[in-house]
Write a protein that holds these residues in place. Sequence first.
Motif, mmCIF file in Angstrom:
data_model
loop_
_atom_site.group_PDB
_atom_site.id
_atom_site.type_symbol
_atom_site.label_atom_id
_atom_site.label_comp_id
_atom_site.label_asym_id
_atom_site.label_seq_id
_atom_site.Cartn_x
_atom_site.Cartn_y
_atom_site.Cartn_z
ATOM 1 N N TRP A 69 0.818 -1.220 0.000
ATOM 2 C CA TRP A 69 0.000 0.000 0.000
ATOM 3 C C TRP A 69 0.852 1.271 0.000
ATOM 4 C CZ3 TRP A 69 -4.890 -0.402 -1.296
ATOM 5 C CH2 TRP A 69 -5.589 -1.576 -1.025
ATOM 6 N N TRP A 93 -3.512 2.756 -6.909
ATOM 7 C CA TRP A 93 -4.815 3.175 -6.380
ATOM 8 C C TRP A 93 -5.029 4.676 -6.585
ATOM 9 C CZ3 TRP A 93 -9.198 1.394 -3.626
ATOM 10 C CH2 TRP A 93 -9.335 0.008 -3.635
ATOM 11 N N GLN A 108 -8.082 6.255 -8.671
ATOM 12 C CA GLN A 108 -9.015 6.592 -7.597
ATOM 13 C C GLN A 108 -10.329 7.192 -8.073
ATOM 14 O OE1 GLN A 108 -8.298 5.529 -4.547
ATOM 15 N NE2 GLN A 108 -10.409 6.008 -3.984
ATOM 16 N N GLY A 146 -7.825 3.158 7.559
ATOM 17 C CA GLY A 146 -7.685 2.699 6.176
ATOM 18 C C GLY A 146 -8.410 3.680 5.268
ATOM 19 N N PRO A 178 -14.764 8.567 1.276
ATOM 20 C CA PRO A 178 -15.690 8.616 2.418
ATOM 21 C C PRO A 178 -15.233 9.611 3.497
ATOM 22 C CG PRO A 178 -15.138 6.338 1.856
ATOM 23 C CD PRO A 178 -14.192 7.222 1.104
ATOM 24 N N ASP A 211 -3.903 5.881 7.802
ATOM 25 C CA ASP A 211 -3.615 4.895 6.769
ATOM 26 C C ASP A 211 -2.117 4.606 6.796
ATOM 27 O OD1 ASP A 211 -5.503 4.017 4.113
ATOM 28 O OD2 ASP A 211 -3.350 3.627 3.947
ATOM 29 N N SER A 249 -0.540 4.084 3.879
ATOM 30 C CA SER A 249 -0.079 4.396 2.521
ATOM 31 C C SER A 249 0.202 5.886 2.356
ATOM 32 C CB SER A 249 -1.148 3.963 1.506
ATOM 33 O OG SER A 249 -0.826 4.463 0.227
ATOM 34 N N MET A 290 -1.450 7.452 -0.884
ATOM 35 C CA MET A 290 -2.913 7.605 -0.814
ATOM 36 C C MET A 290 -3.277 8.734 0.152
ATOM 37 S SD MET A 290 -3.966 3.580 -1.095
ATOM 38 C CE MET A 290 -5.725 3.699 -1.372
ATOM 39 N N ALA A 335 -0.098 6.171 9.961
ATOM 40 C CA ALA A 335 0.073 5.396 11.192
ATOM 41 C C ALA A 335 -0.752 4.136 11.079
ATOM 42 C CB ALA A 335 -0.407 6.219 12.386
ATOM 43 N N PRO A 364 -3.336 1.951 12.853
ATOM 44 C CA PRO A 364 -4.254 2.064 13.995
ATOM 45 C C PRO A 364 -4.179 0.872 14.935
ATOM 46 C CG PRO A 364 -5.455 1.731 11.932
ATOM 47 C CD PRO A 364 -4.022 1.891 11.569
ATOM 48 N N GLY A 377 -11.207 -1.041 5.016
ATOM 49 C CA GLY A 377 -9.836 -0.919 5.533
ATOM 50 C C GLY A 377 -9.489 -1.950 6.595
ATOM 51 N N PHE A 399 -7.596 -5.697 6.374
ATOM 52 C CA PHE A 399 -6.178 -5.898 6.053
ATOM 53 C C PHE A 399 -5.290 -5.991 7.298
ATOM 54 C CE2 PHE A 399 -8.103 -3.767 2.390
ATOM 55 C CZ PHE A 399 -7.778 -4.675 1.397
ATOM 56 N N PHE A 400 -5.893 -5.839 8.494
ATOM 57 C CA PHE A 400 -5.080 -5.896 9.710
ATOM 58 C C PHE A 400 -4.439 -7.270 9.880
ATOM 59 C CE2 PHE A 400 -8.286 -2.725 11.609
ATOM 60 C CZ PHE A 400 -7.497 -1.639 11.262
HETATM 61 C C1 LIG Z 1 -9.461 -0.871 -0.264
HETATM 62 S S1 LIG Z 1 -8.571 0.523 0.277
HETATM 63 C C2 LIG Z 1 -9.904 1.553 0.853
HETATM 64 C C3 LIG Z 1 -9.533 3.003 0.938
HETATM 65 C C4 LIG Z 1 -10.661 3.975 1.331
HETATM 66 N N1 LIG Z 1 -11.225 3.699 2.615
HETATM 67 C C5 LIG Z 1 -11.748 4.035 0.285
HETATM 68 O O1 LIG Z 1 -12.866 3.601 0.566
HETATM 69 O O2 LIG Z 1 -11.466 4.536 -0.815
HETATM 70 C C6 LIG Z 1 -7.856 -0.122 1.744
HETATM 71 C C7 LIG Z 1 -7.024 0.858 2.521
HETATM 72 O O3 LIG Z 1 -6.607 0.259 3.770
HETATM 73 C C8 LIG Z 1 -5.287 0.667 4.023
HETATM 74 N N2 LIG Z 1 -4.673 -0.271 4.977
HETATM 75 C C9 LIG Z 1 -4.257 -1.539 4.764
HETATM 76 N N3 LIG Z 1 -3.751 -2.057 5.904
HETATM 77 C C10 LIG Z 1 -3.846 -1.098 6.844
HETATM 78 C C11 LIG Z 1 -3.476 -1.016 8.219
HETATM 79 N N4 LIG Z 1 -2.922 -2.021 8.877
HETATM 80 N N5 LIG Z 1 -3.722 0.158 8.857
HETATM 81 C C12 LIG Z 1 -4.301 1.203 8.214
HETATM 82 N N6 LIG Z 1 -4.649 1.192 6.928
HETATM 83 C C13 LIG Z 1 -4.438 0.049 6.247
HETATM 84 C C14 LIG Z 1 -4.633 0.705 2.665
HETATM 85 O O4 LIG Z 1 -3.447 1.481 2.646
HETATM 86 C C15 LIG Z 1 -5.769 1.301 1.815
HETATM 87 O O5 LIG Z 1 -5.704 2.702 1.806
#
Ligand SMILES: C[S@@+](CC[C@H](N)C(=O)[O-])C[C@H]1O[C@@H](n2cnc3c(N)ncnc32)[C@H](O)[C@@H]1O
Length: 284
Positions: free
Chosen positions: A15, A23, A27, A57, A63, A81, A83, A86, A107, A109, A125, A128-129
């Motif tokens: 990411w 992305w 976007q 995320g 949003p 996020d 990334s 992004m 950061a 979360p 978001g 992906f944790f």
């Molecule tokens: C599918 S995208 C969705 C982005 C946004 N919420 C949207 O609806 O357009 C997933 C997002 O989750 C973020 N992400 C992935 N793992 C994460 C983590 N551990 N902590 C925070 N963000 C994370 C990615 O960088 C990415 O921006």
Amino acid sequence: MVNPQEINADMEAFWDGQGGRTWVARQQHTDTTLASVTDALLTFAAPRAGERVLDVGCGCGAPTLEFARSVGPAGSVAALDISGPMLAEGEARASSAGLANIEWRKADPATAPLDQYDLLTSAFGTMFFGDPVGAFANMRHAARPNARMAIVCWRALAENPWVEVPMTAVARHLPPRAEPVPHAPGMFAFADPEHVAGVLTASGWAAPQFEKFDIDLDIAAGHGLEEAVVQSMQIGAVNSWLRNQPEMVVEGAIVSLREALTPYVKGNGVFLPGAMWLISSRPI
Ligand SMILES: C[S@@+](CC[C@H](N)C(=O)[O-])C[C@H]1O[C@@H](n2cnc3c(N)ncnc32)[C@H](O)[C@@H]1O
């Protein structure tokens, strides 16, 4: 067995690197495809003027911007996020929209110290944790006593032809793949309500409520079949599958993808069913 730190490192490499840059480039298209999901999440979360929102995320922030508008200048959004590209895009969009009540923060979360909030939200978001229980426990600590959670996640692959149809079309050009590990971090990690309930109740949240949200998604974003093919090739699993494949394989996959999407063309759109969970909970 891969540990959560390794998963998080892999996620960040993707990411915060080429994945995030792709992305950003796609976007506008993605936001158009998902516009009604953003509307549904806003209605479901019902942010109120003056509230403090934590959006995890947040990505490029479609949003996030709507939450910031809803809470108004007396409220604020902490947009987190992993990334950099992004987040930079989100911040630029907020600035052109004249929204000054969003703090964009690179950061995780799961581990970062968090300010108190009234509403925890995430659009695709949380799946992906690497360590979802640890992440939700950390976010739980910063929840105000009357805080609430409202997030949106994908249901199973089989219920999401907008992903399954392109994957099936491309898969026939590639060697068989290993079965996905259930609940492994990724797009469908929160598809199983029992798993999500287990994660949330183990991390200090009340048993969640699940609401189905089903909609035909225009994966062409109104730009016709070829754009749908490009989008499917760039965003999601198909992209990683075809990376480093010989040109002949990629060309064959594109032909199959175009054939598979053709039945779904309606005017300038290409509409395939998408299935989501709107999930709510509160801290206990
Ligand atoms: C599918 S995208 C969705 C982005 C946004 N919420 C949207 O609806 O357009 C997933 C997002 O989750 C973020 N992400 C992935 N793992 C994460 C983590 N551990 N902590 C925070 N963000 C994370 C990615 O960088 C990415 O921006």
